[in-house]
Design an enzyme around this catalytic site. Structure first.
Site, PDB file in Angstrom:
ATOM      1  CE  LYS A  52      -3.779  -2.294   2.445  1.00  0.00           C
ATOM      2  NZ  LYS A  52      -4.470  -2.521   3.733  1.00  0.00           N
ATOM      3  CD  GLN A  96      -3.480  -4.743   6.769  1.00  0.00           C
ATOM      4  OE1 GLN A  96      -3.504  -3.726   6.090  1.00  0.00           O
ATOM      5  NE2 GLN A  96      -4.032  -5.869   6.374  1.00  0.00           N
ATOM      6  CG  ASP A 119      -9.272  -0.456   5.305  1.00  0.00           C
ATOM      7  OD1 ASP A 119      -8.936  -0.749   4.132  1.00  0.00           O
ATOM      8  OD2 ASP A 119      -8.559  -0.717   6.294  1.00  0.00           O
TER       9      ASP A 119
END
Length: 292
Positions: A52, A96, A119
């Site tokens: 990412k 994460q 997200d």
């Protein structure tokens, strides 16, 4: 049989985003800034976060990595989330997953400012997605839909079966594919661990999405001739023939299933890169929604 090349498509998307960033720089406007919180040293999570941040660099986004040992307290993590919410230089950020068992993942998700939740996991963004209100769609479902759009996969009126009902992939994807959009307008069946006759249901699908995290779960006898198959699985399995000792395996038995399909995503190089590309799209969107 056509390979739905997510890696190639993601590269195209990143180049498109890079052009927008150059235009913003030339106009003296703010450059998108993504932050990522990584807890622990899980190999998959480390690789994913690094990819990412690498994508941010390629596009021209600013990025920040915040790392903690897996012993970090829930309080410390929540305080960092609150600090990122208040940091005006950060346009969007992710925590994460998975997190260590002593940390309540839902509590962390609920603490994230929905306007920075790139997200797309916060309940407000999930609700916005259902009601077609501007917000953030979870990156993996959004990436799958974008891949289908760019490959011009026909979806209207098609029988779509989604295997797996996670809040991150299966459930939101089933909603997206059932919407009055293109891609969309599918007749969607969502099957899961308590479903009966899964093999029979899957074998009737024009579009079959596998998102269960079980390597090789979808076998050739579960796939209709000429179906489109989307493999979301990315499980590390031991492989002594590889230098690193493992390989990524999908939920679909690719070798046996691929010849029966009209189109299929590979693992790796299918859905994974599209997830990262969607996260990048959401990061730019986070800034635009704020009017910056």
């Amino acid at each position: 049989m056509q390979i739905l090349n997510g890696k190639e498509t993601a590269e195209i998307i990143k180049k498109e985003l890079a052009i927008q960033v150059k235009e913003r720089k030339a106009a003296g406007r703010k450059i998108p800034h993504l932050a990522a919180i990584l807890v622990g040293n899980d190999g998959g999570s480390v690789t994913y976060v690094n990819n990412k941040l690498k994508s941010c660099e390629e596009i021209g986004f600013e990025s920040t990595l915040i790392r903690y040992d897996d012993s970090v307290s829930e309080e410390v993590l929540l305080n960092k989330v609150i600090a990122l919410n208040e940091d005006k230089s950060i346009d969007g950020f992710i925590v994460q997953l998975p997190l260590p068992s002593h940390i309540d993942e839902m509590k962390v998700t609920l603490t994230i400012d929905p306007k920075k939740d790139v997200d797309g996991f916060h309940p407000i963004n999930v609700g916005n997605m259902m009601l077609n209100i501007p917000g953030f769609v979870p990156a993996t479902p959004a990436g799958i839909v974008e891949l289908m759009r760019r490959y011009k996969i026909e979806t209207a009126g098609k029988n779509c079966v989604v295997v797996g009902r996670s809040n991150i992939v299966g459930t939101p994807l089933s909603l997206l594919l059932g919407k009055n959009t293109n891609p969309g307008n599918c007749t969607v069946t969502l099957v899961h661990s308590k479903s009966e006759n899964i093999k029979e249901i899957c074998s009737q699908a024009d579009i079959l999405v596998a998102a269960v995290g079980i390597p090789g779960f979808i076998t050739a006898d579960m796939v209709k001739e000429g179906a489109v198959v989307i493999d979301v699985g990315t499980t590390r399995v031991e492989d002594a023939t590889r230098e690193r000792g493992w390989r990524l395996a999908g939920d679909v038995d690719f070798k046996e299933v691929a010849p029966k399909t009209a189109a299929i995503t590979p693992v790796p190089g299918g859905v994974g890169p599209m997830t990262i590309a969607s996260l990048m799209i959401n990061t730019l969107k986070a800034m635009e929604l704020k009017g910056k």
